[in-house]
Design an enzyme around this catalytic site. Structure first.
Site, PDB file in Angstrom:
ATOM      1  N   ASP A 173      -2.999  -1.241   9.926  1.00 34.19           N
ATOM      2  CA  ASP A 173      -3.096  -1.259   8.458  1.00 34.19           C
ATOM      3  C   ASP A 173      -3.754  -2.540   7.929  1.00 34.19           C
ATOM      4  O   ASP A 173      -4.055  -2.629   6.746  1.00 34.19           O
ATOM      5  CB  ASP A 173      -1.684  -1.164   7.833  1.00 34.19           C
ATOM      6  CG  ASP A 173      -1.171   0.273   7.745  1.00 34.19           C
ATOM      7  OD1 ASP A 173      -1.979   1.215   7.873  1.00 34.19           O
ATOM      8  OD2 ASP A 173       0.048   0.443   7.526  1.00 34.19           O
TER       9      ASP A 173
ATOM     10  N   LYS B 121       0.850  -1.213   0.000  1.00 37.50           N
ATOM     11  CA  LYS B 121       0.000   0.000   0.000  1.00 37.50           C
ATOM     12  C   LYS B 121       0.874   1.248   0.000  1.00 37.50           C
ATOM     13  O   LYS B 121       2.033   1.212   0.453  1.00 37.50           O
ATOM     14  CB  LYS B 121      -0.951   0.031   1.208  1.00 37.50           C
ATOM     15  CG  LYS B 121      -0.279   0.201   2.591  1.00 37.50           C
ATOM     16  CD  LYS B 121      -0.210   1.628   3.140  1.00 37.50           C
ATOM     17  CE  LYS B 121       1.081   1.929   3.843  1.00 37.50           C
ATOM     18  NZ  LYS B 121       1.221   2.311   5.159  1.00 37.50           N
TER      19      LYS B 121
END
Ligand SMILES: C[C@](O)(CO)[C@H](O)COP(=O)(O)OP(=O)(O)OC[C@H]1O[C@@H](n2ccc(N)nc2=O)[C@H](O)[C@@H]1O
Ligand SMILES: Nc1ncnc2c1ncn2[C@@H]1O[C@H](COP(=O)(O)OP(=O)(O)OP(=O)(O)O)[C@@H](O)[C@H]1O
Length: 284
Positions: free
Chosen positions: A136, A10
């Site tokens: 996350d 990401k």
């Protein structure tokens, strides 16, 4: 039976910190998306009640400190699974880079074991489980592009950003996320990114507006601690990337580039002094 899952990296297109919470975490407002640089995870059922992790990467823990191990243990405990699993991590995402490599491995393990053991756990429940492993992980469970709030676990998904190239460069240093958040508290945040502008640039597919509004409040902390990250950022700007930002707590810096013809110059220029450079696409 053996199955495979992809665990993509990401990047944070924006990262704002609103305040420190009573539980020690920070209330954040982040826009995150996935890029086409991924670990590949193989999961194979074992009759014996055990979790075995292996990897070609020599520098990650293979015991209970590994986030994929923790994901497997969590799902086994919570759903009372008696079978074991052998998990091989083919690591392609650099470690401790600000690219959520470990979090994405954990998320892919949750998705994969849900399939391998026919548990039929809904995605929302997998995200809640993921939050127990790291801030996350919930985003990594579903991926795509999302606004993340809370400590990162509250997600609002949206259409993908305007398509472009993403050049990633990681200097050879390891950055501790908790240290960077910790050091942020001692300083005044000089300027907050405009999450609203980033969201509207994405919704309206405005590439220039997106590049002009990239922002990460953790960047100043990491750049002050590690001048090589500042240098990398300046190089990427000079080489012609349209928008440049540090991802997460760093040290990886990414550059967004709209014209494919510009990518080799930026890639080769960075490779001159940085080993870990990747030119990838955003995942749509
Ligand atoms: C920097 C980011 O990667 C941006 O996406 C995330 O905010 C951090 O995500 P992560 O690495 O999954 O974070 P966790 O493993 O949950 O937490 C690592 C450490 O970062 C700090 N932390 C993390 C998330 C958050 N919202 N506030 C924090 O203060 C805490 O000190 C925590 O001990
Ligand atoms: N499967 C895994 N892959 C990589 N690192 C792992 C894994 N499991 C545990 N770790 C440990 O987690 C630490 C952070 O690694 P990771 O690559 O996830 O960092 P990161 O990209 O900075 O994460 P984030 O962006 O979520 O803060 C490393 O020190 C590593 O030893």
């Amino acid at each position: 039976m053996k199955i495979f899952e992809k665990a993509p990296a990401k990047i944070n297109l924006s990262l704002d910190v609103l305040h420190k919470r009573a539980d020690g975490y920070h209330e954040v407002e982040m826009v995150m998306t996935m890029v086409d640089l991924a670990d590949r995870i193989e999961m194979q059922e074992l009759a014996r009640d055990t979790i075995i992790i292996s990897s070609q990467a020599g520098y990650i823990p293979l015991d209970e400190k590994n986030l994929a191990f923790q994901a497997a243990r969590l799902i086994k405990d919570r759903y009372d699974v008696k079978q074991g699993v052998y998990i091989h991590l083919d690591k392609q995402i650099p470690v401790a880079a600000g690219l959520a490599g470990g979090s994405s491995d954990a998320a892919a393990t949750l998705r994969g074991l849900n399939r391998l053991w026919n548990l039929n756990i809904p995605m929302e429940e997998l995200r809640v489980l993921g939050a127990e492993l790291g801030s996350d992980v919930p985003f990594c469970v579903t991926g795509g592009t999302a606004l993340a709030t809370g400590r990162g676990e509250k997600l609002e998904h949206m259409a993908s950003p305007p398509q472009c190239w993403v050049v990633l460069a990681k200097p050879p240093i390891n950055v501790s996320t908790s240290e960077i958040y910790g050091k942020l508290n001692a300083r005044e945040i000089k300027s907050h990114p405009s999450t609203a502008n980033v969201l509207s640039a994405i919704r309206n597919k405005q590439f220039d507006q997106l590049c002009g509004n990239l922002g990460n409040v953790l960047e100043e902390v990491t750049l002050d601690l590690y001048p090589e990250v500042r240098h990398l950022k300046e190089c990427m700007q000079r080489l012609g990337a349209d928008g440049v930002l540090m991802s997460g707590s760093g040290p990886t810096v990414f550059g967004l580039v709209s014209k494919e013809a510009k990518v080799p110059r930026i890639y080769n220029g960075l490779r001159g002094f940085c080993k870990d450079v990747y030119a990838v696409r955003m995942l749509t």
